[in-house]
Design a protein around this motif. Structure first.
Motif, PDB file in Angstrom:
ATOM      1  N   GLU A  30       0.462  -1.466   0.067  1.00  0.00           N
ATOM      2  CA  GLU A  30       0.527   0.085   0.250  1.00  0.00           C
ATOM      3  C   GLU A  30       0.899   1.089   0.132  1.00  0.00           C
ATOM      4  N   THR A  49      -1.546  -1.944   9.047  1.00  0.00           N
ATOM      5  CA  THR A  49      -0.985  -1.055   9.356  1.00  0.00           C
ATOM      6  C   THR A  49      -1.527   0.117   9.823  1.00  0.00           C
ATOM      7  N   ASP A 106       6.019  -3.022   7.928  1.00  0.00           N
ATOM      8  CA  ASP A 106       4.817  -3.586   7.902  1.00  0.00           C
ATOM      9  C   ASP A 106       4.952  -4.848   6.569  1.00  0.00           C
ATOM     10  N   ASP A 107       4.187  -5.997   6.692  1.00  0.00           N
ATOM     11  CA  ASP A 107       3.725  -7.586   6.341  1.00  0.00           C
ATOM     12  C   ASP A 107       5.505  -8.104   5.795  1.00  0.00           C
TER      13      ASP A 107
HETATM   14 MG    MG Z   1      -0.692  -3.610   5.520  1.00  0.00          MG
END
Ligand code: MG
Ligand code: ADP
Length: 449
Positions: A103, A160, A216-217
């Motif tokens: 994203e 997130t 993130d991730d």
């Molecule tokens: Mg996310």
């Protein structure tokens, strides 16, 4: 007594803190001196034991003159040791098998945080209450209690958002704090370019001097040996300095394929909390919030309807709302439940008709109206042919991704304005002509099969 307690804490907590810790608690019973209080999670219980209970006892004694004996119970599930046991509902499993999307496009500000992803805009409910509470603790006392904080769960459930809320909150209370948010891919890319330009020192300086590092991730660390090696050292440095680390993933550390054992074990040092899909009430609350933020006037029953239709994840829920709004604008109507139903029906149809070709639409329409394909694509102007032709163009526009010029081409090389005109004519007639409406519904049904 409870009212008194609530009042006391209203003054002592920030609004968000109050919502998280006090509002979520319920007095269950008061017998003799024993006040039983129900809290939503083990985390809440610990927080109450550590920060709240003594204050209550003191305050009540000062005010009412008797010694209260508060007892805490946890609603529903319990989490031994404050560790979360993954909730393997089928929905959650299905979510976890999907790959998270990137994203990056949403990160705009210099701190790489999306200004919309704050605690203020985060709606809590079953499924995310525990994660929210943990995130709040971390933002208030970074590096102290839960390090690292590992948030995991399916795509579009708010990982997130919650992670970045920690960053925002910390920056608000400590404007000079060094906060860094990266996706795991960005971390890898940074590393690769640092190696290429021989600026590893700067890379290390950058990542190891922060007060809060959010990655993130991290499931995308799978298989990336070099990245894992570097991150291992980054992690150790920050951890030793008692700097806060927050990680997200679509699954538990030990479920990430080809993640080094030493990272798996470190990821589990702190607290792992999962986020599961929101229940109906939470989905309604999220929609209502979103509608308010966008100044959309949507009746409650319509919000409930949309929330009932989309139960997979919050991102899709938001998508549905946008779609309904767009549909209302297009039709120049107020948003109502029946309009929402129409808007979301075509959404589902779109899914089902993925890959549908213009040729297929033409064949179906020509058979349905008993006219030849040549006539359908030709230039004859009699009504018996023009209307099916316009309907076919309308369906091509509605059900395929084809551009206007492309559709025009497929109809014997007509101009794209002809397609626009056809689409508009049919869309208008649909309103006033129930027979046409029924015919088109039937055609869509045939095309779906
Ligand atoms: Mg996310
Ligand atoms: P994930 O990282 O888990 O895939 P995101 O954090 O990107 O999910 O969330 C997807 C979208 O849903 C975002 O626009 C986010 O703001 C919104 N969202 C998710 N959970 C909530 C919530 N509890 N309250 C409000 N918005 C939410």
């Amino acid at each position: 007594i409870w009212e008194y307690i609530e009042q006391q804490f209203h003054q002592q907590f920030t609004r968000i803190g109050y919502q998280t810790w006090i509002e979520s608690a319920k007095p269950i019973s008061l017998t003799a001196n024993t006040l039983t209080i129900e809290v939503p999670s083990q985390l809440h219980k610990e927080y109450w034991e550590k920060n709240i209970l003594t204050k209550i006892v003191e305050n009540v004694y000062a005010h009412f003159g008797f010694e209260l004996n508060p007892v805490l119970t946890i609603t529903g599930q319990t989490y031994p040791n404050g560790q979360n046991t993954p909730d393997k509902t089928s929905a959650n499993k299905a979510m976890q098998s999907k790959v998270s999307e990137n994203e990056n496009d949403e990160f705009l500000t210099s701190s790489h945080l999306n200004s919309k992803y704050t605690f203020d805009t985060f709606v809590t409910g079953t499924g995310n209450q525990m994660a929210h509470a943990a995130a709040l603790v971390v933002s208030e006392e970074p590096g102290v209690l839960y390090n690292p904080l590992f948030l995991y769960g399916g795509v579009g459930l708010g990982k997130t958002h919650l992670m970045q809320a920690i960053g925002h909150q910390l920056l608000q209370s400590q404007p000079n704090a060094k906060v860094k948010y990266v996706t795991s891919e960005a971390f890898t890319n940074d590393l690769v370019s640092a190696i290429q330009t021989k600026t590893q020192d700067r890379f290390r300086q950058e990542y190891r001097s922060v007060d809060l590092l959010m990655v993130d991730d991290v499931q995308f660390f799978a298989d990336k040996e070099g990245t894992q090696e570097e991150f291992f050292h980054t992690f150790n440095d920050l951890y030793e300095e008692k700097k806060q680390i927050v990680l997200t993933s679509d699954r538990l550390p030990n479920e990430i394929p080809k993640l080094q054992d030493r990272l798996v074990s470190r990821f589990k040092w702190g607290l792992s909390v999962d986020i599961t899909p929101p229940d109906l009430e939470t989905r309604i609350a999220i929609l209502r919030n979103k509608a308010n933020a966008e100044h959309l006037d949507i009746p409650d029953d319509t919000l409930s309807y949309i929330a009932g239709q989309i139960d997979s994840n919050v991102r899709e829920l938001e998508g549905a709302l946008i779609r309904v709004q767009a549909y209302a604008t297009m039709k120049n109507e107020r948003i109502s439940t029946s309009l929402a139903a129409d808007a979301l029906k075509s959404l589902k149809l779109q899914d089902a008709t993925n890959g549908l070709s213009i040729v297929k639409i033409q064949e179906t329409v020509s058979k349905y109206y008993h006219i030849s394909l040549t006539d359908l694509k030709g230039k004859k102007r009699n009504k018996a042919i023009v209307i099916p032709r316009q309907i076919a163009m309308y369906l091509a526009r509605e059900l395929t991704d084809s551009s206007l010029p492309k559709i025009g081409m497929e109809f014997g090389g007509k101009d794209h304005t002809t397609v626009i005109h056809a689409h508009k004519t049919i869309a208008q007639n649909l309103e006033s002509d129930p027979e046409m409406k029924a015919n088109i519904a039937e055609l869509k049904n045939i095309l779906r099969q």
